[in-house]
Write a protein that holds these residues in place. Structure first.
Motif, PDB file in Angstrom:
ATOM      1  N   UNK A  58       4.074   0.828  -9.122  1.00 34.10           N
ATOM      2  CA  UNK A  58       4.104   2.204  -8.611  1.00 34.10           C
ATOM      3  C   UNK A  58       5.506   2.794  -8.707  1.00 34.10           C
ATOM      4  N   UNK A  59       5.581   4.070  -8.997  1.00 32.55           N
ATOM      5  CA  UNK A  59       6.854   4.788  -8.953  1.00 32.55           C
ATOM      6  C   UNK A  59       7.235   5.004  -7.496  1.00 32.55           C
ATOM      7  N   UNK A  60       8.385   5.593  -7.268  1.00 30.85           N
ATOM      8  CA  UNK A  60       8.792   5.906  -5.890  1.00 30.85           C
ATOM      9  C   UNK A  60       7.768   6.839  -5.241  1.00 30.85           C
ATOM     10  N   UNK A  61       7.327   7.864  -5.984  1.00 27.44           N
ATOM     11  CA  UNK A  61       6.285   8.751  -5.456  1.00 27.44           C
ATOM     12  C   UNK A  61       4.983   7.983  -5.270  1.00 27.44           C
ATOM     13  N   UNK A  62       4.710   7.063  -6.179  1.00 28.39           N
ATOM     14  CA  UNK A  62       3.497   6.268  -6.088  1.00 28.39           C
ATOM     15  C   UNK A  62       3.478   5.372  -4.866  1.00 28.39           C
ATOM     16  N   UNK A  63       4.616   4.804  -4.521  1.00 28.82           N
ATOM     17  CA  UNK A  63       4.698   3.964  -3.326  1.00 28.82           C
ATOM     18  C   UNK A  63       4.404   4.774  -2.074  1.00 28.82           C
ATOM     19  N   UNK A  64       4.991   5.961  -1.987  1.00 24.29           N
ATOM     20  CA  UNK A  64       4.762   6.807  -0.807  1.00 24.29           C
ATOM     21  C   UNK A  64       3.297   7.245  -0.733  1.00 24.29           C
ATOM     22  N   UNK A  65       2.760   7.627  -1.883  1.00 20.77           N
ATOM     23  CA  UNK A  65       1.371   8.090  -1.894  1.00 20.77           C
ATOM     24  C   UNK A  65       0.419   6.935  -1.589  1.00 20.77           C
ATOM     25  N   UNK A  66       0.721   5.746  -2.110  1.00 16.12           N
ATOM     26  CA  UNK A  66      -0.133   4.584  -1.868  1.00 16.12           C
ATOM     27  C   UNK A  66      -0.239   4.295  -0.370  1.00 16.12           C
ATOM     28  N   UNK A 129      13.878 -10.669   1.997  1.00 14.91           N
ATOM     29  CA  UNK A 129      14.445  -9.334   1.863  1.00 14.91           C
ATOM     30  C   UNK A 129      13.771  -8.371   2.843  1.00 14.91           C
ATOM     31  N   UNK A 130      14.488  -7.308   3.197  1.00 10.71           N
ATOM     32  CA  UNK A 130      13.925  -6.275   4.068  1.00 10.71           C
ATOM     33  C   UNK A 130      12.795  -5.568   3.328  1.00 10.71           C
ATOM     34  N   UNK A 131      11.677  -5.349   4.013  1.00 14.67           N
ATOM     35  CA  UNK A 131      10.519  -4.688   3.424  1.00 14.67           C
ATOM     36  C   UNK A 131      10.260  -3.376   4.156  1.00 14.67           C
ATOM     37  N   UNK A 132      10.119  -2.307   3.394  1.00 13.14           N
ATOM     38  CA  UNK A 132       9.776  -1.003   3.964  1.00 13.14           C
ATOM     39  C   UNK A 132       8.257  -0.963   4.155  1.00 13.14           C
ATOM     40  N   UNK A 133       7.810  -1.036   5.399  1.00 11.69           N
ATOM     41  CA  UNK A 133       6.379  -1.131   5.680  1.00 11.69           C
ATOM     42  C   UNK A 133       5.618   0.081   5.162  1.00 11.69           C
ATOM     43  N   UNK A 134       6.156   1.262   5.391  1.00 11.59           N
ATOM     44  CA  UNK A 134       5.444   2.480   5.028  1.00 11.59           C
ATOM     45  C   UNK A 134       5.400   2.646   3.519  1.00 11.59           C
ATOM     46  N   UNK A 135       6.547   2.515   2.860  1.00 10.25           N
ATOM     47  CA  UNK A 135       6.620   2.740   1.420  1.00 10.25           C
ATOM     48  C   UNK A 135       5.783   1.740   0.638  1.00 10.25           C
ATOM     49  N   UNK A 149      13.454   0.300  16.088  1.00  9.85           N
ATOM     50  CA  UNK A 149      12.972   1.498  15.409  1.00  9.85           C
ATOM     51  C   UNK A 149      11.711   2.005  16.095  1.00  9.85           C
ATOM     52  N   UNK A 150      11.774   3.220  16.648  1.00  8.76           N
ATOM     53  CA  UNK A 150      10.640   3.784  17.374  1.00  8.76           C
ATOM     54  C   UNK A 150       9.490   4.169  16.450  1.00  8.76           C
ATOM     55  N   UNK A 151       9.717   4.104  15.135  1.00  6.46           N
ATOM     56  CA  UNK A 151       8.639   4.416  14.193  1.00  6.46           C
ATOM     57  C   UNK A 151       7.631   3.285  14.105  1.00  6.46           C
ATOM     58  N   UNK A 152       7.945   2.159  14.762  1.00 10.45           N
ATOM     59  CA  UNK A 152       7.052   1.013  14.715  1.00 10.45           C
ATOM     60  C   UNK A 152       6.654   0.570  16.115  1.00 10.45           C
ATOM     61  N   UNK A 153       5.536  -0.090  16.165  1.00 13.67           N
ATOM     62  CA  UNK A 153       5.116  -0.773  17.373  1.00 13.67           C
ATOM     63  C   UNK A 153       5.222  -2.272  17.118  1.00 13.67           C
ATOM     64  N   UNK A 154       5.327  -3.022  18.206  1.00 16.94           N
ATOM     65  CA  UNK A 154       5.507  -4.457  18.054  1.00 16.94           C
ATOM     66  C   UNK A 154       4.636  -5.212  19.038  1.00 16.94           C
ATOM     67  N   UNK A 266       5.278  -6.331  13.543  1.00 13.97           N
ATOM     68  CA  UNK A 266       5.481  -4.885  13.556  1.00 13.97           C
ATOM     69  C   UNK A 266       4.413  -4.188  12.728  1.00 13.97           C
ATOM     70  N   UNK A 267       4.073  -2.968  13.154  1.00 11.81           N
ATOM     71  CA  UNK A 267       3.175  -2.130  12.373  1.00 11.81           C
ATOM     72  C   UNK A 267       3.531  -0.683  12.652  1.00 11.81           C
ATOM     73  N   UNK A 268       3.299   0.208  11.682  1.00  8.63           N
ATOM     74  CA  UNK A 268       3.691   1.609  11.853  1.00  8.63           C
ATOM     75  C   UNK A 268       3.037   2.240  13.075  1.00  8.63           C
TER      76      UNK A 268
END
Length: 313
Positions: A58-66, A129-135, A149-154, A266-268
Motif C-alpha cells: 500500500x502507498x501512504x494514502x493506501x495505508x490510511x485508507x486501508x 520496531x514501533x508500529x502505527x496502529x491506525x496507519x 497517548x489518549x488516542x488509544x485505550x489500553x 492497546x487499541x485505537x
C-alpha cells in the motif's frame, strides 16, 4: 458501481498481498480484482497500491485508507452478525507485538485460541520496531509501560520488570557491579530500540550512561548475547526466567532496579473493539498470567537460586 466490492477487494489485497488469492477467495477472477481496485483508485483520485512483479504494497494514502476501510467493513460484518443472531467472533484479527513476545509466548499457545474460535484468522506482526496502529490497520498492539497517548485505550494483560542480567561466567570473570555507576567499567549489551534512548539505563537514582561493543535491535538477540557471556544486559525478567532459575544467568543491581511496569494491549480509542479482539484480550490475560515474570511476580537470581552473587567473588 459496486463500491463496497471494490473496497473489499482492496482491503483483502492489502491483507493477503496477492490479487490471485483475493480472486480465489471472492470467486471473481484475478483481472476483476485488479480492475475493481483501479476503479476505486480512480474514484478516490489517488494511488492506493504499489504494484510490481515481486510484491504489492500500500502507498501512504493506501495505508490510511486501508485502516478506515477495514474498520468500516468490521462494523458492517458485526451488524450483519447481530441481525442474524450470530454471536461467534469472526474475521481477521491483526496483532502487533515484540518479536520475543510473539515467538516465545503467543505462537506456542495460538493453536488453542484458533481451535476455540474457528472463524477468526490471525495476522501476527512480529517486530520490535514501533508500529502505527491506525496507519497499518492493527487491531491490537502489545506494549510495555504506561499509556501516554489518549488516542488509544489500553487493557493491562500482564506486569513485567526489566532487570540487569549477566551470565554467571561473565560475572566471575569481570566482577559484579555494586552501583549503577560501575556499569561504565563493564561491557553492556545495547538494545538499540530501547524506549527513551539506548545509551542510558534507568534506575531508582536516575539514568546512567552505558556502553559496550555489542549492539542489537532485537531482544532475543540481546538474550543470546547474554548467554554467550558477552556482557550485562537490561532485559524483561520473563525472558531469562529459566536461566535465572538454573543459575546460568544472574541479576545484578537488584536494589537499584525500578519496580514492575504494566504490559498493555492497546487499541485505537475511536474504534469499536470487534468481538474477535475482545476474546483475544481475554486470551492474553490468561496466557500471560501463567508466564513467570509476566504475572506480576518479581524475579531475581537471589529469589530463584540458593547460591548468591557472593559466591562469585
Amino acid at each position: 458501481m459496486n463500491k463496497l466490492l471494490w473496497i473489499e477487494c482492496f482491503v483483502r489485497s492489502v491483507e493477503t498481498g496477492s490479487f490471485s488469492l483475493v480472486a480465489k477467495e471472492m470467486q471473481i477472477g484475478q483481472p476483476n480484482v485488479s480492475r475493481h481496485i483501479a476503479s476505486l483508485e480512480k474514484l478516490l483520485g489517488t494511488r492506493l497500491l504499489h504494484r510490481s512483479t515481486r510484491q504489492m504494497l500500500p502507498t501512504a494514502d493506501g495505508q490510511r485508507y486501508y485502516a478506515q476501510a477495514r474498520h468500516a467493513l468490521d462494523v458492517l460484518m458485526e451488524a450483519d452478525s447481530d441481525m442474524r443472531g450470530q454471536q461467534d467472533p469472526h474475521g481477521l484479527l491483526r496483532v502487533a507485538c515484540p518479536e520475543s513476545v510473539g515467538s516465545d509466548i503467543i505462537l506456542p499457545a495460538l493453536p488453542r485460541f484458533l481451535d476455540s474460535y474457528p472463524s477468526v484468522d490471525v495476522d501476527l506482526c512480529l517486530s520490535d520496531e514501533y508500529v502505527d496502529l491506525v496507519a497499518q490497520g492493527i487491531d491490537i498492539a502489545i506494549r510495555g509501560g504506561t499509556l501516554k497517548d489518549s488516542a488509544f485505550r489500553a487493557r493491562r494483560v500482564g506486569t513485567s520488570q526489566r532487570v540487569c542480567v549477566a551470565s554467571a561466567a561473565y560475572l566471575q570473570k569481570k566482577g559484579i557491579p555494586e552501583q549503577p555507576e560501575d556499569l561504565v567499567r563493564h561491557e553492556c549489551i545495547i538494545y538499540t530500540l530501547l524506549a527513551g534512548g539506548n545509551k542510558t539505563w534507568p534506575f531508582k537514582q536516575g539514568e546512567f550512561n552505558v556502553g559496550g561493543r555489542v549492539r542489537l535491535n532485537n531482544l532475543n538477540g540481546v538474550r543470546q548475547a547474554v548467554l554467550q557471556d558477552l556482557g550485562i544486559a537490561y532485559l524483561p525478567s520473563w525472558m531469562v526466567a529459566a536461566e535465572l532459575a538454573s543459575g546460568r544467568v544472574r541479576t545484578v543491581l537488584d536494589t537499584h532496579s525500578l519496580g514492575s511496569s504494566p504490559v498493555n494491549a492497546l487499541y485505537p480509542a475511536q474504534k469499536t473493539l470487534p468481538k474477535r479482539a475482545s476474546v483475544f484480550l481475554d486470551f492474553l490475560v490468561e496466557l500471560f498470567s501463567a508466564v513467570p515474570g509476566l504475572d506480576g511476580v518479581a524475579l531475581s537470581s537471589r529469589e530463584l537460586v540458593h547460591s548468591s552473587l557472593e559466591e562469585l567473588r
